[in-house]
Structure formats: structure tokens, C-alpha cells
Scaffold this active site. Sequence first.
Site, short mmCIF file in Angstrom:
data_model
loop_
_atom_site.label_atom_id
_atom_site.label_comp_id
_atom_site.label_asym_id
_atom_site.label_seq_id
_atom_site.Cartn_x
_atom_site.Cartn_y
_atom_site.Cartn_z
N LYS A 34 26.82 -46.98 13.86
CA LYS A 34 28.15 -46.66 13.67
C LYS A 34 28.11 -45.24 14.18
O LYS A 34 26.99 -44.48 14.33
CB LYS A 34 28.44 -46.61 12.15
CG LYS A 34 27.50 -45.98 11.37
CD LYS A 34 27.66 -46.16 9.89
CE LYS A 34 26.85 -45.56 9.12
NZ LYS A 34 26.94 -46.13 7.74
N TYR A 254 31.02 -11.90 15.30
CA TYR A 254 32.08 -11.93 14.27
C TYR A 254 31.61 -11.54 12.82
O TYR A 254 30.51 -11.81 12.39
CB TYR A 254 32.65 -13.37 14.25
CG TYR A 254 33.27 -13.91 15.55
CD1 TYR A 254 34.40 -13.28 15.89
CD2 TYR A 254 32.84 -14.82 16.14
CE1 TYR A 254 35.19 -13.62 16.96
CE2 TYR A 254 33.54 -15.01 17.37
CZ TYR A 254 34.81 -14.61 17.74
OH TYR A 254 35.65 -15.02 18.74
#
Length: 356
Positions: A34, A254
Amino acid sequence: MSRPSRARIDLDALRRNYAVARHMHGQKVLAVLKANAYGHGARECAQALAGTADGFAVAFLDEALELRESGIALPILLLEGVFDAAELRTAARHALWCVVHHEPQLRMFEAADDLEAPVNVWLKMDSGMGRAGFAPGAVAAGFARLTVCRSVGEVVLMSHFARADEPGVPATGAQIACFDRACAGLEAPASLANSAGIMAWGPAHRGWGRAGIMLYGVDPLPATHRQGRLRPVMTLESEVFAERLLEPHAALGYGGGFVAQRRMRVGLVAVGYADGYPRAAPAGTPVTVHGKPSRIIGRVSMDMLTIDLTDLPEAGVGSRVELWGASIDVNQVAAGAGTIAYELLCNVKRVPRVYA
Ligand SMILES: *Cc1c(COP(=O)(O)O)cnc(C)c1O
């Protein structure tokens, strides 16, 4: 030169990990593909395992149809089952197996009178996870209804563990006992174990195992219980594409949260959170560069991250960087980022997958 970032997928390691799962479980094992095979590419993984696997499992219909379209003829189980009667007809046409986990799905089978062929059903019981599945007291009646249904072929009894990755915890033993009580006297094969069940819970080994994360070489057990028998399948890697010097007291990236305490050499690496590397990975998260241990410094940005080259004079532009794989355990990166390896692997995107 193009952006040097990629997820290398070692299909031989995948095949070996499947063999380990099969050996540990002792009986048949579905390979769980999956979510695009946990980020590894479902078609490629299915083709690599097609000669050896007992069958495959995916979450829902479209994932199974993708495998059928690529020529996969082995059994494929839909772990969520079908969502409506039209999906059930399609599942029957493609010989897919369906989980039935609640009353509406059971009624779909009872109402279906135009299927091309009977569909094999995995009747799911909630033995203690508290999520999907019939209550223990409803299993025998559900089983009886399925066995008289013309639209139903063979029936397997299944349940799913909530805490199999915690070896000392009694919850899993309690789930097994609950399952056995509820299914006493019902003539059908059973399926209980996911990867952690296969690796840590012998009493959970029944007719069918369902191996996901272990196929990809990630041990789901706590570090103290890992056996090192699995081989990582994915290596997320890139290269240093630029370098720069950081003066003492200068901030990097950042937020400016990382501040150099001394003169530092910084390598820029072309992998960021848009590629699936977790933004939450803190400074200090391990990487290897040029085969040597190093670490992330500064914040992970969308398209790049920054690593410490200060003590690695031989490393520089063009040096290979491994974010996870054979040298860096993805479990360790996940733990640092406050998540699990499953999520990191499923999230890998934008970088090309390269198969070997
Ligand atoms: C995803 C899934 C598995 C595989 O679990 P792993 O922990 O990855 O081995 C097994 N069974 C069910 C029902 C699942 O949804």
C-alpha cells in the site's frame, strides 16, 4: 548536471527481506504494497516479488488495479475492502480479495447477485485495537452469513494489532486470546501478524502473515530488540552542491536558530522537506558525507538542507551525502523528528527512484 538527489531502491534487499519474513512466520505471507509500497514504487516492488510472494496487500481498489494493469496476477487483498457495490463488481472482475470489516460491507456481498466470480473475503475482527472490525461477539454470525453467500469464495479470519511493536506489553497477548475465543470452532485460516507480529509474537503466526515495514528493511521493534537481519531497501541520497564558511556567531538558515560557535564549513545538500525529508529533523540529525558521519545544522528548508563539513576536510562539492539507508537508520532520523519510519518512507516524493 541535473539535481543529484535520488532514492535508490535495492530490489534484491526487498526479496531477501521477504524471505526473512516468510522464514520467521513459517507460513504464507502477503507482501503489503500500500501507499506505493511505502514510497518504494508499488509496480517495481510487486514485479520484484512476483516470483516468490504468496500474494500482495494494498489499501484500496485503485492501488490494486495499478498492479493488475502492470501484469501482476497474484492474489491482491484490499485491506480497507470496497467502498460501494460498483467497486465490489470491479474487485470480482479482477480477482481481488476483500477485507470485510463492518456491516455495510457484509450487506454489499449479500446484495451482490451479478459478480463475475465469487470473491475471497477476509473477515476482520476488532480484537482490541478499537478501530476497524467486527466486535468479537459478532464474528461467528458474520462468518455464518458470509459462508452462505453466493458472492463469497473462501473466508479468512483476520485481526490487526495495536501494540505489537512493544515486546513487553500484554496488549498483544490479550488481542490473540480475544481473537481465539471469538473464532473458536470456525473452520477458516487466520491472519494476525503485521511485521512486528511476525518478528516478536510467535503465537500470532497463523496461516497468513501481512508484512509491510520489514520488507523495506526497517525493523519496527525498539532499538534494544532489533536483530539486524533486515537490509534497508531505500537509500535517500544526494550530493553537496555548494559550500560556504560561517564565521563565529553567525546564524544559519530560516529562523536563525543555529548559531556557529566557531568558524564552520557548511555544505548545501539538494534535499528538503518537499522531497520528503522531515522539516522537524533537528540540528544534530545524522547524515554521512563522503562515507563519514556528519550532521544536519540549521533548519531543513523546502529544497535543501545544510550539513557540517568543518571536521571533514576531504568532503566538499560533489561529495555523496546519505540521508538514510545502509549507514543511517531511517528509524533514527524518524525518532529525532518525532515521527516513525513509516511516515518518512511514504512521504518521499519529487526525487527520482532509481532501481538496482
Ligand atoms: C499496513 C498493514 C499491515 C502491514 O503493517 P506493517 O507494520 O507495515 O508490517 C498489516 N495489516 C494491515 C491490516 C495493515 O493495514
